[in-house]
Write a protein that holds these residues in place. Structure first.
Motif, PDB file in Angstrom:
ATOM      1  N   UNK A  39       0.809  -1.231   0.000  1.00  0.00           N
ATOM      2  CA  UNK A  39       0.000   0.000   0.000  1.00  0.00           C
ATOM      3  C   UNK A  39       0.836   1.273   0.000  1.00  0.00           C
ATOM      4  N   UNK A  40       2.040   1.228   0.577  1.00  0.00           N
ATOM      5  CA  UNK A  40       2.878   2.429   0.635  1.00  0.00           C
ATOM      6  C   UNK A  40       3.443   2.800  -0.726  1.00  0.00           C
ATOM      7  N   UNK A  41       3.309   1.897  -1.693  1.00  0.00           N
ATOM      8  CA  UNK A  41       3.803   2.173  -3.044  1.00  0.00           C
ATOM      9  C   UNK A  41       2.656   2.397  -4.030  1.00  0.00           C
ATOM     10  N   UNK A  42       1.453   2.555  -3.523  1.00  0.00           N
ATOM     11  CA  UNK A  42       0.276   2.699  -4.380  1.00  0.00           C
ATOM     12  C   UNK A  42       0.456   3.867  -5.346  1.00  0.00           C
ATOM     13  N   UNK A  43       0.108   3.600  -6.608  1.00  0.00           N
ATOM     14  CA  UNK A  43       0.191   4.634  -7.624  1.00  0.00           C
ATOM     15  C   UNK A  43       1.487   4.643  -8.404  1.00  0.00           C
ATOM     16  N   UNK A  44       2.486   3.913  -7.942  1.00  0.00           N
ATOM     17  CA  UNK A  44       3.757   3.829  -8.651  1.00  0.00           C
ATOM     18  C   UNK A  44       3.678   2.767  -9.752  1.00  0.00           C
ATOM     19  N   UNK A  45       4.581   2.815 -10.723  1.00  0.00           N
ATOM     20  CA  UNK A  45       4.556   1.803 -11.797  1.00  0.00           C
ATOM     21  C   UNK A  45       4.665   0.380 -11.277  1.00  0.00           C
ATOM     22  N   UNK A  46       5.424   0.182 -10.192  1.00  0.00           N
ATOM     23  CA  UNK A  46       5.508  -1.116  -9.519  1.00  0.00           C
ATOM     24  C   UNK A  46       5.088  -0.888  -8.075  1.00  0.00           C
ATOM     25  N   UNK A  47       4.007  -1.521  -7.676  1.00  0.00           N
ATOM     26  CA  UNK A  47       3.442  -1.257  -6.351  1.00  0.00           C
ATOM     27  C   UNK A  47       3.433  -2.508  -5.470  1.00  0.00           C
ATOM     28  N   UNK A 202      12.178   1.548 -10.957  1.00  0.00           N
ATOM     29  CA  UNK A 202      11.215   1.269 -12.031  1.00  0.00           C
ATOM     30  C   UNK A 202      11.617   1.990 -13.310  1.00  0.00           C
ATOM     31  N   UNK A 203      12.078   3.239 -13.180  1.00  0.00           N
ATOM     32  CA  UNK A 203      12.509   4.000 -14.351  1.00  0.00           C
ATOM     33  C   UNK A 203      13.712   3.342 -15.035  1.00  0.00           C
ATOM     34  N   UNK A 204      14.562   2.691 -14.247  1.00  0.00           N
ATOM     35  CA  UNK A 204      15.718   1.992 -14.801  1.00  0.00           C
ATOM     36  C   UNK A 204      15.334   0.717 -15.531  1.00  0.00           C
ATOM     37  N   UNK A 205      14.142   0.217 -15.265  1.00  0.00           N
ATOM     38  CA  UNK A 205      13.733  -1.064 -15.829  1.00  0.00           C
ATOM     39  C   UNK A 205      14.280  -2.253 -15.066  1.00  0.00           C
ATOM     40  N   UNK A 206      14.674  -2.018 -13.785  1.00  0.00           N
ATOM     41  CA  UNK A 206      15.285  -3.084 -12.992  1.00  0.00           C
ATOM     42  C   UNK A 206      14.265  -3.983 -12.299  1.00  0.00           C
ATOM     43  N   UNK A 207      13.018  -3.529 -12.212  1.00  0.00           N
ATOM     44  CA  UNK A 207      12.018  -4.236 -11.419  1.00  0.00           C
ATOM     45  C   UNK A 207      11.131  -5.145 -12.264  1.00  0.00           C
ATOM     46  N   UNK A 208      10.711  -6.233 -11.646  1.00  0.00           N
ATOM     47  CA  UNK A 208       9.678  -7.062 -12.268  1.00  0.00           C
ATOM     48  C   UNK A 208       8.384  -6.267 -12.348  1.00  0.00           C
ATOM     49  N   UNK A 209       7.662  -6.438 -13.442  1.00  0.00           N
ATOM     50  CA  UNK A 209       6.362  -5.780 -13.597  1.00  0.00           C
ATOM     51  C   UNK A 209       5.227  -6.804 -13.605  1.00  0.00           C
ATOM     52  N   UNK A 220      14.461 -16.183  -9.937  1.00  0.00           N
ATOM     53  CA  UNK A 220      15.850 -16.302 -10.379  1.00  0.00           C
ATOM     54  C   UNK A 220      16.065 -17.503 -11.299  1.00  0.00           C
ATOM     55  N   UNK A 221      16.855 -17.287 -12.340  1.00  0.00           N
ATOM     56  CA  UNK A 221      17.288 -18.303 -13.295  1.00  0.00           C
ATOM     57  C   UNK A 221      16.167 -18.859 -14.159  1.00  0.00           C
ATOM     58  N   UNK A 222      14.958 -18.379 -13.983  1.00  0.00           N
ATOM     59  CA  UNK A 222      13.853 -18.838 -14.819  1.00  0.00           C
ATOM     60  C   UNK A 222      13.889 -18.096 -16.160  1.00  0.00           C
ATOM     61  N   UNK A 223      13.549 -18.773 -17.219  1.00  0.00           N
ATOM     62  CA  UNK A 223      13.631 -18.146 -18.545  1.00  0.00           C
ATOM     63  C   UNK A 223      12.641 -16.993 -18.690  1.00  0.00           C
ATOM     64  N   UNK A 224      11.619 -16.947 -17.830  1.00  0.00           N
ATOM     65  CA  UNK A 224      10.603 -15.893 -17.928  1.00  0.00           C
ATOM     66  C   UNK A 224      10.796 -14.783 -16.897  1.00  0.00           C
ATOM     67  N   UNK A 225      11.945 -14.720 -16.251  1.00  0.00           N
ATOM     68  CA  UNK A 225      12.204 -13.656 -15.275  1.00  0.00           C
ATOM     69  C   UNK A 225      12.209 -12.299 -15.987  1.00  0.00           C
ATOM     70  N   UNK A 226      11.764 -11.260 -15.277  1.00  0.00           N
ATOM     71  CA  UNK A 226      11.734  -9.948 -15.923  1.00  0.00           C
ATOM     72  C   UNK A 226      12.237  -8.836 -15.010  1.00  0.00           C
ATOM     73  N   UNK A 227      12.864  -9.192 -13.892  1.00  0.00           N
ATOM     74  CA  UNK A 227      13.393  -8.159 -13.009  1.00  0.00           C
ATOM     75  C   UNK A 227      13.277  -8.573 -11.557  1.00  0.00           C
ATOM     76  N   UNK A 228      13.837  -7.741 -10.707  1.00  0.00           N
ATOM     77  CA  UNK A 228      13.861  -8.077  -9.281  1.00  0.00           C
ATOM     78  C   UNK A 228      12.646  -7.512  -8.549  1.00  0.00           C
ATOM     79  N   UNK A 229      12.419  -8.069  -7.354  1.00  0.00           N
ATOM     80  CA  UNK A 229      11.431  -7.544  -6.415  1.00  0.00           C
ATOM     81  C   UNK A 229      12.222  -7.058  -5.202  1.00  0.00           C
ATOM     82  N   UNK A 230      12.063  -5.804  -4.844  1.00  0.00           N
ATOM     83  CA  UNK A 230      12.896  -5.203  -3.806  1.00  0.00           C
ATOM     84  C   UNK A 230      12.371  -5.567  -2.416  1.00  0.00           C
ATOM     85  N   UNK A 231      13.312  -5.723  -1.485  1.00  0.00           N
ATOM     86  CA  UNK A 231      12.980  -6.153  -0.121  1.00  0.00           C
ATOM     87  C   UNK A 231      13.716  -5.295   0.899  1.00  0.00           C
TER      88      UNK A 231
END
Length: 407
Positions: A39-47, A202-209, A220-231
């Motif tokens: 909820x604290x990321x609501x409205x961002x490209x990756x929430x 998100x602007x860098x394109x580093x995050x999973x969408x 990780x290591x999956x052929x369909x990976x598309x970015x990281x999830x931040x923790x």
């Protein structure tokens, strides 16, 4: 084991996998992702993100003390307390002048800085808290832990991005070997789940969408990976010389056998596709440990779930170690805790050695064809584990590798 070998006698962990070592180990063995809508990321490209579940700092620290600490520092203090207790040490009776603290971070007190900056823009400079200058700087993480535990020895902050954990552990090991301390509290903490941080990534394109299937976003290591999830997370290890640990009858969890560190000197954020500096760090760590590639049974990979990193790392591991070692990336469960990632993963590697068990890589459904390794998936794998490697790589091309061995 030699008297001056550096060993791990205590662990402390707070991560999206759980609060405390026991819950963390149970969480990573489950193979269930901690990613969830945020909820604290609501409205961002990756929430969505991976937050520590049910963490209330007032359950651990006096409210008046906690108020003065950024969330990253709060996590570090609680993890350090657990690690010291796990080592069977009592700060009330130790010689604090002989206790070092070396803790890393990527973002430091970014949450506090963002909050106070917003207040200045919205309400004016007079509303900015004077505490911002004791909450935001990166050095305040080890400083606060030292104050909490009465550790008056060397106090250092390792800031090598996502390699900060291994950098801290490797540096602490050197302090012990140089006789500058008798006990070292080493690790890292980060709490980067702020709107500005996440917007920038998100602007860098580093995050999973993968917003339609958040639990499967970190893969990780999956052929369909598309970015990281931040923790967010904190991991702390108590290190001592073997002779000192033996003299007080301490339980030895593992030996810090080797450390390697290099820089790609290639790109501000992307890994060098040749992997030559990563390979050099891995070979340094093996040489330092006096081990051959065939001695390594397990690799806790950096495995960030990004397209470039995972393939580059896999090629290097295959080139240096072959395909015998059992590989995992615990980021499938925890997400990527940036500066804290390497510290929590070092702790997971210690636990793997102790339990002869490799946690599964969450969400690995289809191994990338370019990953020619034995990557553990779906469920934990048991096997005799005597020596293990944990890799960490950060923006700026900073690489850190630890070799850990069973006692």
């Amino acid at each position: 084991m030699n008297a001056d070998d550096v060993v791990v006698t205590g662990l402390g962990l707070i991560s999206p996998a759980g609060i405390g070592v026991a819950d963390n180990w149970k969480g990573v063995l489950s193979g269930r992702s901690a990613a969830a809508s945020d909820p604290e990321l609501a409205g961002l490209p990756v929430d969505f993100s991976c937050r520590v579940p049910g963490f209330d700092i007032t359950d651990h620290l006096d409210r008046r003390v906690a108020f003065k600490l950024d969330r990253a520092t709060q996590l570090a203090v609680v993890a350090a307390r657990e690690a010291v207790a796990d080592a069977g040490l009592d700060p009330r009776s130790w010689d604090g002048a002989r206790v070092a603290v070396v803790l890393g971070t990527s973002m430091g007190g970014v949450g506090s800085m963002e909050r106070e900056h917003a207040k200045m823009l919205q309400e004016g400079h007079s509303w900015v808290s004077p505490l911002v200058w004791v909450m935001s700087p990166v050095n305040m993480i080890p400083a606060a832990v030292a104050m909490d535990l009465g550790a008056r020895g060397p106090n250092l902050c390792a800031a090598t991005a996502c390699a900060s954990g291994p950098t801290a552990v490797g540096t602490a090991r050197q302090l012990l070997r140089a006789g500058m301390c008798d006990i070292a509290i080493a690790g890292a903490a980060d709490a980067p789940l702020t709107r500005m941080t996440m917007a920038g990534l998100a602007q860098m394109g580093a995050l999973s969408t993968r917003a339609d299937d958040i639990a499967a976003a970190s893969r990780p290591f999956d052929r369909h990976r598309d970015g990281m999830v931040v923790a967010e997370a904190a991991g702390v290890l108590v290190l001592e010389r073997s002779a000192d640990a033996g003299a007080r009858g301490a339980r030895v969890r593992a030996k810090v056998a080797g450390y390697g560190a290099t820089c790609d000197a290639h790109h501000l954020s992307a890994p060098d596709p040749s992997g030559r500096a990563v390979e050099a760090a891995l070979r340094q760590a093996l040489t330092d440990a006096d081990l051959s590639p065939q001695d390594i049974d397990h690799v806790n990979a950096h495995g960030s779930s990004t397209p470039l990193n995972d393939v580059t790392e896999a090629r290097v591991v295959r080139r240096v170690l072959g395909d015998r070692a059992l590989v995992t990336s615990t980021k499938g469960v925890t997400g990527h805790a940036l500066g804290a990632a390497g510290a929590i993963e070092a702790a997971y590697t210690v636990l793997a050695l102790q339990e002869d068990t490799v946690p599964p890589t969450a969400n690995l459904d289809a191994l990338d064809e370019e990953v020619e390794l034995d990557v553990v998936a779906k469920e934990p794998r048991t096997a005799p584990l005597r020596a293990a490697v944990t890799n960490s790589f950060g923006f700026g091309g900073q690489n850190g590798v630890l070799v850990l061995t069973a006692p």
